[in-house]
Write a protein that holds these residues in place. Structure first.
Motif, PDB file in Angstrom:
ATOM      1  N   ASP A 132     -14.383  17.781  30.020  1.00 19.57           N
ATOM      2  CA  ASP A 132     -14.063  16.983  31.214  1.00 19.57           C
ATOM      3  C   ASP A 132     -15.351  16.594  31.923  1.00 19.57           C
ATOM      4  OD1 ASP A 132     -11.227  16.762  33.096  1.00 19.57           O
ATOM      5  OD2 ASP A 132     -13.152  16.179  33.969  1.00 19.57           O
ATOM      6  N   VAL A 142       3.880  21.408  44.105  1.00 15.86           N
ATOM      7  CA  VAL A 142       3.680  19.951  44.205  1.00 15.86           C
ATOM      8  C   VAL A 142       4.719  19.120  43.452  1.00 15.86           C
ATOM      9  CG1 VAL A 142       1.187  20.316  44.451  1.00 15.86           C
ATOM     10  CG2 VAL A 142       2.105  19.727  42.202  1.00 15.86           C
ATOM     11  N   VAL A 168       2.664  15.477  38.026  1.00 17.27           N
ATOM     12  CA  VAL A 168       2.140  16.625  37.283  1.00 17.27           C
ATOM     13  C   VAL A 168       3.133  17.051  36.197  1.00 17.27           C
ATOM     14  CG1 VAL A 168       1.553  19.075  37.493  1.00 17.27           C
ATOM     15  CG2 VAL A 168       0.690  17.440  39.182  1.00 17.27           C
ATOM     16  N   ARG A 202      -1.758  21.457  50.180  1.00 20.31           N
ATOM     17  CA  ARG A 202      -0.532  21.466  49.374  1.00 20.31           C
ATOM     18  C   ARG A 202      -0.702  22.330  48.132  1.00 20.31           C
ATOM     19  NH1 ARG A 202       1.697  17.101  47.168  1.00 20.31           N
ATOM     20  NH2 ARG A 202       0.026  15.580  47.330  1.00 20.31           N
ATOM     21  N   ASP A 238      -1.175  10.341  32.410  1.00 19.22           N
ATOM     22  CA  ASP A 238      -1.235   9.117  33.215  1.00 19.22           C
ATOM     23  C   ASP A 238      -1.970   7.972  32.527  1.00 19.22           C
ATOM     24  OD1 ASP A 238       0.153  10.269  35.257  1.00 19.22           O
ATOM     25  OD2 ASP A 238      -1.436  10.124  36.762  1.00 19.22           O
ATOM     26  N   HIS A 262      -8.712   7.647  37.197  1.00 20.36           N
ATOM     27  CA  HIS A 262      -9.606   8.237  38.196  1.00 20.36           C
ATOM     28  C   HIS A 262     -10.393   7.248  39.035  1.00 20.36           C
ATOM     29  CE1 HIS A 262      -9.455  12.662  37.913  1.00 20.36           C
ATOM     30  NE2 HIS A 262      -8.550  12.269  37.043  1.00 20.36           N
TER      31      HIS A 262
END
Ligand SMILES: Cc1cc2nc3c(=O)[nH]c(=O)nc-3n(C[C@H](O)[C@H](O)[C@H](O)COP(=O)(O)OP(=O)(O)OC[C@H]3O[C@@H](n4cnc5c(N)ncnc54)[C@H](O)[C@@H]3O)c2cc1C
Length: 663
Positions: free
Chosen positions: A238, A161, A498, A255, A490, A305
């Motif tokens: 998370d 990616v 990434v 992908r 981010d 998100h």
């Protein structure tokens, strides 16, 4: 002979450079009368550092020779196997018979060979690309994997990616086309998928301190990887039911297949990192509770998100989806009814992924509508090409005015003409002609226009925000205004990639380790890379760039199978041989910049602790000439004993191998 060591007493060194001169005279490898003084290689240098690097240390200069690292990166990176660590003495040696100076030709320019190749310089994670490409050219895939994972815990993911900035200035472009670096990396890194061949780094001695990481995306998990490698106990929390962040719930499976993601995350779990999913900061845990639970430092890598809203009529009708929610639900296996026709609104990569996913989720006709003209679209060119190849219609220059309703659900969208997207300053400032309207019928609409982060926990915990709404952190150290809290990825930078999140996670790990050890956070962190610009091109392998085998568009209908099929071993070796070897692999891998390139002889050179002298029972020249007796040489265990006697402290930040610094 037993393992040897050199000890440099930072309180005694006066920065006189007598050792540097003696070293040059003893190991002279270049004609000083012909060379420009700045180009003369040296094994030792005296560096001036920022005051306060080590608390209570008055000196600001010190000697930097080869550290004879425990796990020398130069050894791993050398495709010729010319560098080795002598098992009995621990001295790292370059074998001049085997060293080819990375194919330095007599005409090659010594100054250029000492610089960094553009592939490494442009990689946000600074991977030694030339090193692994050269190892791959020789079929040394396992060694290449280790070299990559020194800098990047997710190479198999990046091999699929990454936007591969490593290829953008590849010197081979001056001849024909850049080396297909990312495809080479993907092949090497797929060794990580097999428990027999994967690379799990050695963990240093366990430490007592615990670190908490919020967010199991690439930034958080990278930081976990490097902190666990240093021996820290790391817990990752998370809110999602799966680990991987956007790699798991944003980037679709065609992908990035799940098994690739899972294989690379499982290495991190096997290193002892505990990943707890379904735990939300601000609900299940808080900064206070983490402090109470004994975590010394926290890294916030919470990403972006939430999808932005258009704020137009009908946006909440059934049939209107948010792009991020759609991708997430699709990744988590939820049932989604798309209908026959779908319209995606947005011009970025997330919009393209939404469009290609909508097609795979059953929509027969998918149209992507965006404000930008084709050449202004933020999506990468390859992504746009993929969409067109799969029959996605792209309509440029329209902005949604309202969502239309029939029988209680979405029936169509009315658009107005967008006359310009950016203002004179280049800022996003769309202008419309509301007399030029277009209506498109559709069963579903997917809004994929912007990515936003959650800020409630930040506001409730006193974490400073930037004017753009991101978390504020120091750009070099990633420390927030709360001393023990670091933030990156981010959520700090805004939407990136990434590999940039990986780079951020790595920096966070360095800062957290230094913070816990009480070492200056910013020392030696600025990365200025002098990149090779003048490359020897008289001889090269004439092969053309290999092309990635891909599934045909008709083979992709109705499934999420991986589109890119990967290179074969033969393709990888052939492709890797196209590398022009701009720089030297060992020079580019040395974290202390102590390896030198000798233009005349075409070889790399470095300090070998004056092996010739020590075998003859003499001291290395630097130790012999030091007027203040700041340099001590001897057997490792004895030197270590001297180091700690009289209450002196080993400055561990620099003692990576046989070299000890004390204060
Ligand atoms: C659709 C899409 C496609 C993309 N495609 C590519 C691509 O092809 N190549 C590329 O390089 N990049 C791509 N990107 C960008 C890339 O995925 C991101 O830049 C990267 O994942 C950011 O990493 P991160 O670790 O900062 O955050 P994320 O990956 O977003 O991870 C953050 C994690 O924090 C968790 N979290 C958030 N708040 C809390 C909380 N309060 N408590 C607990 N956990 C929390 C989230 O659940 C998430 O798992 C894509 C992004 C999207 C949206």
């Amino acid at each position: 002979m037993k393992q040897v060591s050199m000890m440099i007493d930072l309180n005694r060194c006066i920065g006189c450079r007598t050792c540097v001169v003696a070293c040059r005279n003893h190991k002279e490898i270049i004609d000083h009368n012909k060379a420009v003084p700045d180009d003369i290689p040296y094994y030792l240098r005296v560096e001036t550092r920022e005051k306060g690097t080590f608390p209570n240390l008055s000196m600001d200069t010190w000697v930097v020779p080869c550290q004879h690292c425990g796990e020398p990166k130069c050894e791993t990176s050398c495709p010729e196997g010319a560098i080795s660590k002598a098992p009995e003495t621990g001295i790292v040696i370059i074998d001049p018979e085997k060293c080819t100076g990375c194919e330095a030709k007599s005409e090659s320019i010594a100054v250029e060979k000492r610089k960094v190749s553009p592939c490494k310089g442009n990689c946000p994670a600074n991977i030694n690309v030339q090193g692994y490409v050269n190892l791959a050219a020789q079929g040394k895939f396992q060694e290449a994997l280790k070299l990559i994972k020194d800098e990047n815990p997710f190479p198999a993911i990046c091999g699929r990616v990454c936007h591969h900035p490593c290829e953008s200035d590849c010197s081979r472009s001056d001849v024909d086309e850049p080396v297909a670096i990312n495809a080479i990396k993907r092949f090497i890194s797929d060794l990580d998928l097999d428990p027999e061949t994967r690379y799990v780094p050695e963990i240093k001695e366990k430490k007592d301190e615990k670190v908490a990481i919020i967010g199991a995306g690439p930034a958080g998990l990278t930081s976990a990887f490097y902190l666990a490698k240093e021996g820290y106990q790391v817990n990752v929390f998370d809110r999602l039911p799966v680990a991987g962040g956007m790699m798991a719930v944003g980037i679709p499976e065609y992908r990035l297949p799940n098994d690739i993601l899972e294989a690379e995350i499982s290495v991190i779990r096997d290193m002892g990192v505990e990943i707890q999913t379904g735990v939300t900061l601000g609900e299940d845990i808080s900064l206070d509770s983490l402090k109470e639970d004994g975590f010394e430092a926290v890294f916030m890598a919470t990403g972006l998100h939430f999808g932005g809203r258009l704020d137009v009529d009908g946006e909440d009708l059934p049939g209107v989806f948010n792009g991020l929610d759609l991708l997430k639900d699709s990744a988590l296996g939820k049932k989604i009814e798309m209908g026959e026709k779908a319209i995606v609104i947005g011009g970025g990569n997330a919009a393209i992924d939404s469009a290609l996913s909508a097609k795979r989720l059953g929509a027969k006709k998918v149209t992507l509508v965006c404000l930008e003209h084709r050449d202004e679209m933020p999506a990468w060119d390859q992504e746009i090409a993929d969409a067109l190849e799969e029959g996605i219609e792209i309509v440029n220059g329209l902005g949604p005015l309202r969502f239309m309703e029939k029988d209680g659900r979405l029936s169509g969208i009315e658009f107005q003409l967008c006359t310009s997207v950016f203002n004179e300053k280049g800022e996003f400032d769309p202008q419309y002609d509301d007399c030029q309207l277009t209506i498109m019928e559709t069963d579903s609409a997917i809004i994929a226009i912007s990515l936003l982060g959650e800020r409630d926990f930040a506001e409730n915990s006193g974490i400073a925000l930037t004017s753009a709404g991101g978390l504020w952190a120091d750009p070099i150290t990633l420390q927030t205004r709360i001393e023990w809290l670091f933030a990156g990825g981010d959520t700090v930078s805004g939407p990136k990639t990434v590999v940039e999140a990986i780079a951020s996670g790595k920096e966070a790990a360095i800062s957290i380790d230094r913070y816990i050890r009480g070492v200056n956070l910013s020392e030696d962190r600025a990365k200025e890379m002098d990149m090779v610009s003048d490359v020897y091109k008289a001889e090269y392998d004439p092969a053309k760039r290999a092309q990635m085998p891909r599934l045909k568009p008709e083979e992709r209908v109705g499934n999420f199978n991986e589109i890119e099929q990967g290179f074969t071993e033969e393709m990888v070796i052939q492709e890797a041989k196209r590398c022009l070897n701009c720089g030297c692999s060992c020079i580019q891998s040395c974290p202390f910049s102590v390896i030198q390139f000798d233009g005349e002889g075409g070889k790399s050179h470095k300090c070998d602790l004056c092996q010739d002298r020590i075998y003859a029972g003499e001291l290395p020249v630097c130790a012999e000439v030091c007027m203040t007796e700041a340099i001590t040489f001897g057997e490792y265990d004895l030197v270590k004993q001297w180091a700690v006697c009289d209450g002196r402290t080993i400055v561990t930040d620099l003692s990576k191998g046989s070299m000890l610094y004390i204060k």
